[in-house]
Design a protein around this motif. Structure first.
Motif, PDB file in Angstrom:
ATOM      1  N   GLN A 164     -50.275 -58.681  75.976  1.00 57.60           N
ATOM      2  CA  GLN A 164     -50.087 -58.845  77.378  1.00 57.60           C
ATOM      3  C   GLN A 164     -51.538 -58.260  77.922  1.00 57.60           C
ATOM      4  O   GLN A 164     -51.872 -58.871  79.219  1.00 57.60           O
ATOM      5  N   GLU A 165     -51.923 -57.322  77.466  1.00 56.60           N
ATOM      6  CA  GLU A 165     -53.246 -56.411  78.137  1.00 56.60           C
ATOM      7  C   GLU A 165     -54.199 -57.607  77.627  1.00 56.60           C
ATOM      8  O   GLU A 165     -55.283 -57.557  78.988  1.00 56.60           O
ATOM      9  N   ASN A 166     -54.552 -58.192  76.856  1.00 49.79           N
ATOM     10  CA  ASN A 166     -55.684 -58.991  76.557  1.00 49.79           C
ATOM     11  C   ASN A 166     -55.288 -60.168  77.472  1.00 49.79           C
ATOM     12  O   ASN A 166     -56.343 -60.683  77.937  1.00 49.79           O
ATOM     13  N   LEU A 167     -54.286 -60.918  77.396  1.00 43.44           N
ATOM     14  CA  LEU A 167     -54.139 -62.141  78.133  1.00 43.44           C
ATOM     15  C   LEU A 167     -54.238 -61.844  79.630  1.00 43.44           C
ATOM     16  O   LEU A 167     -54.767 -62.675  80.425  1.00 43.44           O
ATOM     17  N   ALA A 168     -53.822 -60.623  80.185  1.00 43.02           N
ATOM     18  CA  ALA A 168     -53.807 -60.180  81.438  1.00 43.02           C
ATOM     19  C   ALA A 168     -55.542 -60.380  81.825  1.00 43.02           C
ATOM     20  O   ALA A 168     -55.862 -60.529  83.043  1.00 43.02           O
ATOM     21  N   THR A 223     -60.412 -62.279  84.565  1.00 45.79           N
ATOM     22  CA  THR A 223     -61.949 -62.724  84.586  1.00 45.79           C
ATOM     23  C   THR A 223     -62.045 -64.209  84.430  1.00 45.79           C
ATOM     24  O   THR A 223     -63.232 -64.717  85.083  1.00 45.79           O
ATOM     25  N   ALA A 224     -61.687 -64.954  83.630  1.00 42.56           N
ATOM     26  CA  ALA A 224     -61.657 -66.422  83.427  1.00 42.56           C
ATOM     27  C   ALA A 224     -60.918 -67.337  83.827  1.00 42.56           C
ATOM     28  O   ALA A 224     -60.919 -68.468  84.152  1.00 42.56           O
ATOM     29  N   GLY A 225     -59.875 -66.765  84.664  1.00 47.78           N
ATOM     30  CA  GLY A 225     -58.901 -67.629  85.466  1.00 47.78           C
ATOM     31  C   GLY A 225     -57.790 -68.386  84.360  1.00 47.78           C
ATOM     32  O   GLY A 225     -57.427 -69.483  84.889  1.00 47.78           O
ATOM     33  N   ALA A 226     -57.748 -68.038  83.367  1.00 47.69           N
ATOM     34  CA  ALA A 226     -56.749 -68.723  82.490  1.00 47.69           C
ATOM     35  C   ALA A 226     -55.605 -68.440  82.890  1.00 47.69           C
ATOM     36  O   ALA A 226     -54.875 -67.448  83.065  1.00 47.69           O
ATOM     37  N   ILE A 227     -54.734 -69.578  82.721  1.00 44.66           N
ATOM     38  CA  ILE A 227     -53.263 -69.707  82.750  1.00 44.66           C
ATOM     39  C   ILE A 227     -52.834 -69.377  81.704  1.00 44.66           C
ATOM     40  O   ILE A 227     -52.945 -70.163  80.702  1.00 44.66           O
ATOM     41  N   VAL A 228     -52.279 -67.948  81.467  1.00 44.60           N
ATOM     42  CA  VAL A 228     -51.669 -67.362  80.113  1.00 44.60           C
ATOM     43  C   VAL A 228     -50.283 -67.819  79.636  1.00 44.60           C
ATOM     44  O   VAL A 228     -49.557 -67.988  80.756  1.00 44.60           O
ATOM     45  N   PRO A 229     -49.795 -67.893  78.480  1.00 44.23           N
ATOM     46  CA  PRO A 229     -48.742 -68.104  78.015  1.00 44.23           C
ATOM     47  C   PRO A 229     -47.545 -67.057  77.931  1.00 44.23           C
ATOM     48  O   PRO A 229     -46.426 -67.065  77.583  1.00 44.23           O
ATOM     49  N   ASP A 230     -48.176 -66.103  78.416  1.00 43.11           N
ATOM     50  CA  ASP A 230     -47.146 -64.612  78.642  1.00 43.11           C
ATOM     51  C   ASP A 230     -46.062 -64.760  79.539  1.00 43.11           C
ATOM     52  O   ASP A 230     -46.448 -65.164  81.052  1.00 43.11           O
ATOM     53  N   LYS A 231     -44.832 -64.739  79.022  1.00 43.56           N
ATOM     54  CA  LYS A 231     -43.641 -65.034  79.930  1.00 43.56           C
ATOM     55  C   LYS A 231     -43.420 -63.839  80.927  1.00 43.56           C
ATOM     56  O   LYS A 231     -42.722 -64.112  81.874  1.00 43.56           O
ATOM     57  N   GLY A 232     -44.032 -62.678  80.683  1.00 45.29           N
ATOM     58  CA  GLY A 232     -43.867 -61.703  81.552  1.00 45.29           C
ATOM     59  C   GLY A 232     -44.895 -61.368  82.300  1.00 45.29           C
ATOM     60  O   GLY A 232     -45.049 -60.295  83.102  1.00 45.29           O
ATOM     61  N   PHE A 233     -46.036 -62.475  82.583  1.00 48.04           N
ATOM     62  CA  PHE A 233     -46.814 -62.437  83.299  1.00 48.04           C
ATOM     63  C   PHE A 233     -46.422 -62.081  84.913  1.00 48.04           C
ATOM     64  O   PHE A 233     -45.575 -62.638  85.330  1.00 48.04           O
ATOM     65  N   ASP A 234     -47.219 -61.141  85.679  1.00 47.53           N
ATOM     66  CA  ASP A 234     -46.806 -60.654  86.913  1.00 47.53           C
ATOM     67  C   ASP A 234     -47.326 -61.810  88.120  1.00 47.53           C
ATOM     68  O   ASP A 234     -48.564 -61.737  88.462  1.00 47.53           O
ATOM     69  N   VAL A 235     -46.679 -62.573  88.034  1.00 45.60           N
ATOM     70  CA  VAL A 235     -46.958 -63.918  89.347  1.00 45.60           C
ATOM     71  C   VAL A 235     -47.120 -63.164  90.517  1.00 45.60           C
ATOM     72  O   VAL A 235     -48.015 -63.841  91.353  1.00 45.60           O
ATOM     73  N   SER A 238     -48.400 -60.735  91.656  1.00 46.53           N
ATOM     74  CA  SER A 238     -49.897 -60.202  91.757  1.00 46.53           C
ATOM     75  C   SER A 238     -50.922 -60.866  91.939  1.00 46.53           C
ATOM     76  O   SER A 238     -52.024 -60.446  92.252  1.00 46.53           O
ATOM     77  N   VAL A 239     -50.648 -62.484  91.793  1.00 48.75           N
ATOM     78  CA  VAL A 239     -51.770 -63.270  91.948  1.00 48.75           C
ATOM     79  C   VAL A 239     -52.305 -63.570  93.334  1.00 48.75           C
ATOM     80  O   VAL A 239     -51.360 -63.676  94.335  1.00 48.75           O
ATOM     81  N   GLU A 240     -53.690 -63.267  93.631  1.00 47.20           N
ATOM     82  CA  GLU A 240     -54.011 -63.411  95.085  1.00 47.20           C
ATOM     83  C   GLU A 240     -54.472 -64.710  95.375  1.00 47.20           C
ATOM     84  O   GLU A 240     -54.483 -65.162  96.537  1.00 47.20           O
ATOM     85  N   SER A 241     -54.880 -65.656  94.265  1.00 44.81           N
ATOM     86  CA  SER A 241     -55.573 -66.856  94.882  1.00 44.81           C
ATOM     87  C   SER A 241     -54.273 -67.938  95.074  1.00 44.81           C
ATOM     88  O   SER A 241     -53.311 -68.104  94.343  1.00 44.81           O
ATOM     89  N   PRO A 242     -54.627 -68.519  96.111  1.00 44.72           N
ATOM     90  CA  PRO A 242     -53.701 -69.581  96.756  1.00 44.72           C
ATOM     91  C   PRO A 242     -53.271 -70.794  95.869  1.00 44.72           C
ATOM     92  O   PRO A 242     -52.196 -71.102  95.397  1.00 44.72           O
ATOM     93  N   GLY A 243     -54.449 -71.037  95.100  1.00 38.39           N
ATOM     94  CA  GLY A 243     -54.440 -72.280  94.120  1.00 38.39           C
ATOM     95  C   GLY A 243     -53.631 -71.960  92.723  1.00 38.39           C
ATOM     96  O   GLY A 243     -52.910 -72.566  92.466  1.00 38.39           O
ATOM     97  N   ALA A 244     -53.841 -70.516  92.150  1.00 37.08           N
ATOM     98  CA  ALA A 244     -53.300 -70.305  91.202  1.00 37.08           C
ATOM     99  C   ALA A 244     -51.808 -69.899  91.245  1.00 37.08           C
ATOM    100  O   ALA A 244     -50.899 -70.490  90.658  1.00 37.08           O
ATOM    101  N   ALA A 245     -51.543 -69.384  92.558  1.00 31.72           N
ATOM    102  CA  ALA A 245     -49.796 -69.079  92.913  1.00 31.72           C
ATOM    103  C   ALA A 245     -49.161 -70.361  93.157  1.00 31.72           C
ATOM    104  O   ALA A 245     -48.111 -70.387  92.468  1.00 31.72           O
ATOM    105  N   THR A 246     -49.951 -71.467  93.511  1.00 35.79           N
ATOM    106  CA  THR A 246     -49.146 -72.739  93.599  1.00 35.79           C
ATOM    107  C   THR A 246     -49.044 -73.212  92.292  1.00 35.79           C
ATOM    108  O   THR A 246     -47.816 -73.798  91.961  1.00 35.79           O
ATOM    109  N   ILE A 247     -50.087 -73.333  91.503  1.00 36.43           N
ATOM    110  CA  ILE A 247     -49.975 -73.999  90.169  1.00 36.43           C
ATOM    111  C   ILE A 247     -49.039 -73.177  89.162  1.00 36.43           C
ATOM    112  O   ILE A 247     -48.256 -73.794  88.456  1.00 36.43           O
ATOM    113  N   LEU A 248     -48.879 -72.001  89.267  1.00 31.89           N
ATOM    114  CA  LEU A 248     -47.842 -70.918  88.561  1.00 31.89           C
ATOM    115  C   LEU A 248     -46.460 -71.361  89.136  1.00 31.89           C
ATOM    116  O   LEU A 248     -45.495 -71.631  88.381  1.00 31.89           O
ATOM    117  N   GLY A 249     -46.306 -71.643  90.329  1.00 36.54           N
ATOM    118  CA  GLY A 249     -45.087 -72.097  90.836  1.00 36.54           C
ATOM    119  C   GLY A 249     -44.583 -73.379  90.171  1.00 36.54           C
ATOM    120  O   GLY A 249     -43.460 -73.565  90.117  1.00 36.54           O
TER     121      GLY A 249
END
Length: 423
Positions: A339-343, A348-360, A362-373
């Protein structure tokens, strides 16, 4: 007079000599072990903090162990790796794309099922890293997919509503007419290596194939000459003939010429990735988060409900079956997916990570938040992942011939059908 030795051979020779010096000596003690890790990303300035953090944490927890990254050129990576596999020497840990790239090399990798019970349920994306036997052969560190990014200013310039992107093929065609009339390309495109055709293929399949068709394609039971597949080839030609793309697409490299053209404003749309390169973070950093929109691939006909985003396990780490330190190598591969390394990889790289516990949240980017949804609600498989390596290379060639008008859809489909008929 040249030596006749290629850069690939020199790269491999240096790596193998280093390995021989290490492995040919007496067995390394727990206090003196070097793990050699091959990839094509550790030298990327944006991804480097993730790799460095993983290295420092692992070495601190394992005194005497050294992690040595060996970054290979991306366009030569699988050639160099293939030579190492043949020699059964070289890296302990290797980075692989999901799908055929992993499945076709499973015989050279350690089956991980007995070692990943503690992390398996916490990660997504395992399906792209299995062998013919269904076992896991690599640990995912990203989720990859295709989305269509667009320049909101260019939409407004063309008289389009930037907050209402198209949902159907017909609507996309109408938008492209207005965009090209405004003086820019509808889509930037780089198909020099044939990659743009992969992006197009999986994007169209996501919302034009039924689930049964997706499953049949993955099982090799749906062929290129079948109507759902041939239709995508027809649309590839149709979109080109309609003038959606700039001239010279077959002479333009996708990475990074196509995406730099989008950032320059040479075209209003681009089919991009969702993770760690040519994606929301790169485009938002360059153009501004308020200037970049994103939408899912369109459906061929109007449909009720949500459109689907083509996604799959992106890249993952495997352990070679010749490594003299397999258990330690597996432990490091697992740490890369902590979790720490994937975060850090996301940060830094904007990787969409496979961590199921990722804190969505906390995401500030509108594009990333939309994609994660979208990933959470509405995803489809990436159809090109079910294409074998030789078949995929021929698809690249046929896609170029189709753009040039040097073959027909029926002819291209017949050539490609031979691969699936042989299975």
């Amino acid at each position: 007079m040249t030596s006749g030795i290629s850069p690939i051979q020199l790269t491999l020779a240096a790596s193998l000599l280093a390995s021989a010096a290490l492995f040919g000596a007496s067995p390394a003690s727990a206090e003196d072990v070097t793990l050699t890790v091959w990839d094509w990303k550790s030298g990327d300035p944006l991804a480097a903090p993730y790799f460095e953090q993983a290295k420092e944490a692992f070495e601190a927890a394992h005194p005497g162990v050294t992690i040595e990254y060996g970054m290979q050129p991306h366009d030569q990576y699988y050639t160099v790796l293939g030579t190492a596999i043949t020699a059964k020497q070289g890296p302990d840990v290797v980075l692989l794309h999901g799908g055929a790239r992993t499945k076709e090399r499973a015989d050279a990798l350690v089956k991980l099922d007995d070692s990943i019970a503690d992390i398996r349920d916490g990660l997504a994306g395992w399906g792209e890293f299995v062998g013919e036997d269904g076992g896991a052969y690599a640990i995912p560190i990203s989720i990859q997919g295709f989305a269509i990014y667009y320049n909101k200013d260019l939409y407004e310039q063309a008289g389009l509503d930037p907050e209402n992107p198209p949902r159907t093929w017909a609507e996309l065609g109408e938008s492209c007419e207005k965009i090209t009339a405004s003086g820019v390309a509808c889509f930037v495109l780089g198909n020099k290596e044939g990659y743009a055709a992969e992006f197009f293929f999986s994007s169209i399949a996501a919302n034009s194939w039924t689930q049964d068709e997706q499953d049949a394609w993955a099982a090799g039971e749906l062929n290129w000459t079948d109507p759902p597949v041939k239709k995508i080839l027809e649309l590839w030609v149709e979109s080109n003939e309609a003038g959606w793309y700039p001239p010279g697409a077959n002479s333009t490299a996708m990475f990074m010429d196509e995406f730099e053209a989008f950032e320059r404003g040479d075209g209003a749309n681009v089919i991009g990735l969702i993770s760690d390169v040519a994606h929301w973070k790169e485009f938002e950093d360059f153009l501004g988060a308020d200037k970049v929109g994103v939408f899912r691939p369109v459906a061929l006909e109007a449909m009720d409900g949500d459109l689907k985003l083509p996604v799959a396990g992106g890249i993952g780490y495997a352990v070679t079956n010749w490594s003299p330190n397999k258990e330690l190598a597996i432990e490091f591969a697992k740490s890369l997916a902590s979790q720490e390394n994937l975060a850090e990889f996301f940060k830094t790289a904007g990787a969409i990570v496979p961590d199921k516990g990722f804190d969505v949240a906390s995401v500030e980017s509108p594009g990333a938040a939309t994609i994660l949804g979208w990933i959470g609600c509405c995803s489809a498989s990436m159809a090109h992942n079910a294409i074998g390596t030789a078949e995929l290379e021929d698809f690249h060639r046929q896609s170029q011939l189709l753009l040039n008008g040097d073959t027909t859809v029926d002819e291209a489909a017949a050539v490609l059908a031979k691969y699936r008929s042989a299975n």
